[in-house]
Design an enzyme around this catalytic site. Structure first.
Site, mmCIF file in Angstrom:
data_model
loop_
_atom_site.group_PDB
_atom_site.id
_atom_site.type_symbol
_atom_site.label_atom_id
_atom_site.label_comp_id
_atom_site.label_asym_id
_atom_site.label_seq_id
_atom_site.Cartn_x
_atom_site.Cartn_y
_atom_site.Cartn_z
ATOM 1 N N HIS A 81 -21.606 -16.758 24.099
ATOM 2 C CA HIS A 81 -21.206 -15.646 24.960
ATOM 3 C C HIS A 81 -22.385 -14.722 25.252
ATOM 4 C CE1 HIS A 81 -17.637 -14.373 26.990
ATOM 5 N NE2 HIS A 81 -17.821 -13.114 26.670
ATOM 6 N N TYR A 84 -21.353 -3.931 32.451
ATOM 7 C CA TYR A 84 -22.760 -4.333 32.565
ATOM 8 C C TYR A 84 -23.593 -3.267 33.270
ATOM 9 C CZ TYR A 84 -21.081 -8.776 30.904
ATOM 10 O OH TYR A 84 -20.508 -9.743 30.131
ATOM 11 N N LYS A 133 -10.218 -18.471 33.718
ATOM 12 C CA LYS A 133 -8.973 -17.909 33.193
ATOM 13 C C LYS A 133 -7.911 -17.883 34.278
ATOM 14 C CE LYS A 133 -10.806 -14.992 29.483
ATOM 15 N NZ LYS A 133 -10.903 -13.612 28.959
ATOM 16 N N ARG A 161 -18.242 -19.171 30.804
ATOM 17 C CA ARG A 161 -17.577 -18.973 29.527
ATOM 18 C C ARG A 161 -17.754 -20.258 28.718
ATOM 19 N NH1 ARG A 161 -13.810 -17.011 33.419
ATOM 20 N NH2 ARG A 161 -13.367 -14.775 33.194
ATOM 21 N N ARG A 172 -23.874 -15.715 28.480
ATOM 22 C CA ARG A 172 -23.089 -15.199 29.608
ATOM 23 C C ARG A 172 -23.411 -13.721 29.842
ATOM 24 N NH1 ARG A 172 -18.260 -15.789 32.696
ATOM 25 N NH2 ARG A 172 -16.773 -14.066 32.497
ATOM 26 N N HIS A 180 -14.390 -12.529 36.979
ATOM 27 C CA HIS A 180 -13.577 -11.407 36.501
ATOM 28 C C HIS A 180 -12.525 -11.049 37.549
ATOM 29 C CE1 HIS A 180 -16.932 -9.817 33.623
ATOM 30 N NE2 HIS A 180 -16.200 -10.758 33.066
#
Length: 298
Positions: A240, A275, A172, A148, A243, A266
């Site tokens: 992004h 994806y 995150k 990220r 990524r 994730h």
């Protein structure tokens, strides 16, 4: 019973004084509520007590017919529900008429990615100064590890293990993960570290601005966009996208959805599954180009 405009003005004052919302947020609320005021007035309503679920549904349908997108309609209905909740709390309404009304689901927009040929062209930048070396290192790390943007700018030198070709990142939810970055990224980081001291910084940040401070996310976005133009890429190059490209290319090569999930950091597999749609697009394009039965009109 009170005038439609009067109640909205009272609500906006409440949001401003008690909730202390920003002027921009207040303006957004005002615009959304003015839309329902106009609709209510056109349909002969003189107070919010006359507004029921049918009125709200008709308002939603009217908004869609006027071209309001699904996401924008969802925001409009959210503002309306909040307003009616406040009226209920003020004993102006017995129930919220917008509570059971929802917007249609917004269409899924698949993330844009850069194909392998364009990615190679982007990475092959002209190295003519230390900042270009830094940018090449950032591009290689971003694409090599699928970071990220916040993870890239947050990298410190201590997060590197160049001998093993890995970096530690804080993702995150303050979740750490250890990631391989590839030989090219390692080589360009080493090249950048040889030049980094030219900026005379005592900062621990891996990537510095020309002023010797930790590079900002905005600066990275600007530099990547400039390199995309210089390298002749048709689409806007945003961090992004690198990524997304990492995830797509990894999935195309390996088919390992769980592995890609871990690399991307994730929490839920459903986030990574988007994806698989990109991968299907790739397979479909290959089919259309190669299969005899897909070649219409020939």
């Amino acid at each position: 019973m009170t005038d439609l405009h009067t109640d909205v003005e009272r609500y906006l004052r409440y949001l401003s004084v008690e909730r202390q919302l920003s002027p921009i947020t207040l303006l957004n609320y005002q615009r959304q509520l003015e839309a329902i005021i106009n609709f209510a007035s056109e349909n002969g309503l003189q107070s919010w007590q006359q507004c029921d679920v049918t009125v709200v549904r008709n308002f939603a349908v009217r908004s869609r017919r006027k071209g309001l997108g699904a996401a924008s309609l969802a925001l409009r209905l959210s503002a309306l529900r909040s307003f009616f909740d406040w009226l209920v709390s003020q004993n102006e309404l017995k129930a919220n008429p917008a509570k059971g009304v929802s917007a249609p689901k917004a269409p899924r927009h698949l993330p844009k990615n850069i194909d392998v040929d364009d990615m190679n062209r982007l990475l092959d930048i002209d190295i003519n100064d230390p900042l270009a070396v830094r940018d090449r290192a950032m591009l290689e790390v971003m694409y090599g590890a699928g970071l990220r943007l916040s993870e890239l700018v947050g990298l410190d030198i201590k997060h590197l293990d160049l001998e093993s070709g890995e970096v530690w990142v804080m993702g995150k939810g303050s979740k750490e993960r250890r990631l391989p970055i590839g030989r090219n990224a390692v080589a360009w980081i080493e090249h950048w570290l040889d030049l980094r001291d030219l900026f005379g910084s005592e900062d621990d940040a891996l990537f510095l601005s020309k002023l010797g401070k930790r590079i900002s996310a905005r600066n990275v976005q600007k530099r990547f966009a400039e390199w995309g133009i210089k390298q002749g890429l048709n689409n806007h190059v945003h961090p992004h996208k690198l990524r997304h490209s990492f995830a797509t290319h990894m999935l195309e090569s390996s088919g390992d959805l769980r592995g890609v999930q871990e690399l991307l950091g994730h929490a839920n597999l459903s986030t990574t599954q988007i994806y698989t749609h990109l991968d299907f697009q790739h397979l479909a394009s290959v089919y259309d180009a190669a299969h005899p039965r897909a070649k219409r009109g020939k």
